[in-house]
Structure formats: C-alpha cells, structure tokens
Scaffold this active site. Structure first.
Site, PDB file in Angstrom:
ATOM      1  N   ASP A  61     -42.626 -19.376   4.375  1.00  0.00           N
ATOM      2  CA  ASP A  61     -42.920 -17.985   4.022  1.00  0.00           C
ATOM      3  C   ASP A  61     -43.415 -17.263   5.274  1.00  0.00           C
ATOM      4  O   ASP A  61     -44.175 -17.831   6.054  1.00  0.00           O
ATOM      5  CB  ASP A  61     -43.995 -17.950   2.927  1.00  0.00           C
ATOM      6  CG  ASP A  61     -44.137 -16.583   2.296  1.00  0.00           C
ATOM      7  OD1 ASP A  61     -44.577 -15.652   3.003  1.00  0.00           O
ATOM      8  OD2 ASP A  61     -43.828 -16.436   1.102  1.00  0.00           O
ATOM      9  N   ILE A  62     -42.980 -16.023   5.478  1.00  0.00           N
ATOM     10  CA  ILE A  62     -43.385 -15.300   6.687  1.00  0.00           C
ATOM     11  C   ILE A  62     -44.834 -14.816   6.612  1.00  0.00           C
ATOM     12  O   ILE A  62     -45.433 -14.507   7.630  1.00  0.00           O
ATOM     13  CB  ILE A  62     -42.450 -14.107   7.011  1.00  0.00           C
ATOM     14  CG1 ILE A  62     -42.424 -13.100   5.871  1.00  0.00           C
ATOM     15  CG2 ILE A  62     -41.060 -14.586   7.366  1.00  0.00           C
ATOM     16  CD1 ILE A  62     -41.740 -11.792   6.241  1.00  0.00           C
TER      17      ILE A  62
ATOM     18  N   HIS B  62     -36.992 -16.817  -6.116  1.00  0.00           N
ATOM     19  CA  HIS B  62     -37.576 -17.680  -5.086  1.00  0.00           C
ATOM     20  C   HIS B  62     -38.867 -18.298  -5.612  1.00  0.00           C
ATOM     21  O   HIS B  62     -39.697 -17.621  -6.195  1.00  0.00           O
ATOM     22  CB  HIS B  62     -37.807 -16.928  -3.767  1.00  0.00           C
ATOM     23  CG  HIS B  62     -38.659 -15.705  -3.868  1.00  0.00           C
ATOM     24  ND1 HIS B  62     -38.206 -14.522  -4.421  1.00  0.00           N
ATOM     25  CD2 HIS B  62     -39.933 -15.472  -3.474  1.00  0.00           C
ATOM     26  CE1 HIS B  62     -39.167 -13.613  -4.359  1.00  0.00           C
ATOM     27  NE2 HIS B  62     -40.234 -14.160  -3.797  1.00  0.00           N
ATOM     28  N   LEU B  63     -38.964 -19.596  -5.418  1.00  0.00           N
ATOM     29  CA  LEU B  63     -40.129 -20.368  -5.844  1.00  0.00           C
ATOM     30  C   LEU B  63     -41.097 -20.466  -4.676  1.00  0.00           C
ATOM     31  O   LEU B  63     -40.738 -20.918  -3.589  1.00  0.00           O
ATOM     32  CB  LEU B  63     -39.701 -21.777  -6.280  1.00  0.00           C
ATOM     33  CG  LEU B  63     -40.840 -22.727  -6.672  1.00  0.00           C
ATOM     34  CD1 LEU B  63     -41.444 -22.312  -8.013  1.00  0.00           C
ATOM     35  CD2 LEU B  63     -40.337 -24.163  -6.746  1.00  0.00           C
ATOM     36  N   HIS B  64     -42.341 -20.044  -4.911  1.00  0.00           N
ATOM     37  CA  HIS B  64     -43.394 -20.224  -3.907  1.00  0.00           C
ATOM     38  C   HIS B  64     -43.959 -21.628  -4.062  1.00  0.00           C
ATOM     39  O   HIS B  64     -44.260 -22.064  -5.175  1.00  0.00           O
ATOM     40  CB  HIS B  64     -44.518 -19.203  -4.122  1.00  0.00           C
ATOM     41  CG  HIS B  64     -44.152 -17.817  -3.733  1.00  0.00           C
ATOM     42  ND1 HIS B  64     -44.399 -17.307  -2.482  1.00  0.00           N
ATOM     43  CD2 HIS B  64     -43.544 -16.823  -4.438  1.00  0.00           C
ATOM     44  CE1 HIS B  64     -43.971 -16.066  -2.426  1.00  0.00           C
ATOM     45  NE2 HIS B  64     -43.448 -15.746  -3.597  1.00  0.00           N
TER      46      HIS B  64
END
Length: 129
Positions: free
Chosen positions: A33-34, A102-104
């Site tokens: 993740d950015i 999207h899965l964190h």
C-alpha cells in the site's frame, strides 16, 4: 479492463513504480500500500476489474478466499507469522478511494497507529472484515 483504473494498470504491469509481490494465483496481484497503516500493509487485487465489496455475490466467495490466502502467504514470506495479529478487510463504499475490489492486509494489527485504528476498525461503518 478499465484504463482509468490504477489497479487495472498495476495488475497489467503498466505502472512501473509499483512492484508486484510473488502471488500463487494468476488472477490476483499483490503489492504494498502506498500509504501504509501498519509495518506490513499489502493490497490483494483481482487482475480482472471488479467493483467494490458491495458488488460481491455468493459466486465471489472463492476469489475472496484466495485473496485472503495470498494475504497470509505474503505476510509469511515477509517473516510475519503471528496470524492472530492480522487485520484483513475491505473499505465499504463510499469510503473506498478506488472502486476496484482490493483486500487490505495489515500486520501487526496491534501496532496500528491511532488514525489507522479508526480507518481500519473491525466491522465499522466504513471497513468490513
């Protein structure tokens, strides 16, 4: 494929600034993740453009399970083995900045900062596990 969707472009390796991590499924990609909310913060994304978590149906259960498998595997590859201290989930619309599923994957969950504890709060109005 949606050329305007950054996750579609990342999945097709059209974003040179984003390194893809090894993934055991060809229909999924994984990357950092950015704006990490924890020491380990990865996103697992289907290559095929899919809407957000509100659009999921029963037939999507296998892909969500594979997304979770990828999340656990990437943590283990990065020497994080305490799977009881992991938070995985989806931002609930309208609180998702990108409308491509999207899965964190965040770990250790015990080290989430104050703001991250709010943003990634389990089964809140804006984040579901």
């Amino acid at each position: 494929y949606d050329g305007k969707c950054v996750f579609c472009r990342i999945a097709r390796r059209e974003e040179p600034g984003t390194a893809l991590l090894p993934c055991q499924y060809e229909d999924l990609v994984c990357f950092r993740d950015i704006r990490p909310g924890a020491p380990h913060h990865y996103l697992v994304v289907p290559v095929e453009h899919m809407g957000n978590c509100k659009t999921l149906k029963t037939e999507h259960i296998p892909v969500v399970k594979r997304m979770m498998e990828v999340g656990k595997a990437v943590l283990q590859k990065h020497n994080f083995s305490d799977l009881s201290d992991v938070r995985m989930g989806f931002h609930w619309p309208p609180f998702c900045s990108i409308s491509h599923l999207h899965l964190h994957v965040l770990a250790p969950a015990s080290q989430l900062g104050f703001l991250s504890r709010l943003v990634y709060r389990i089964n809140s109005y804006w984040f579901i596990t």
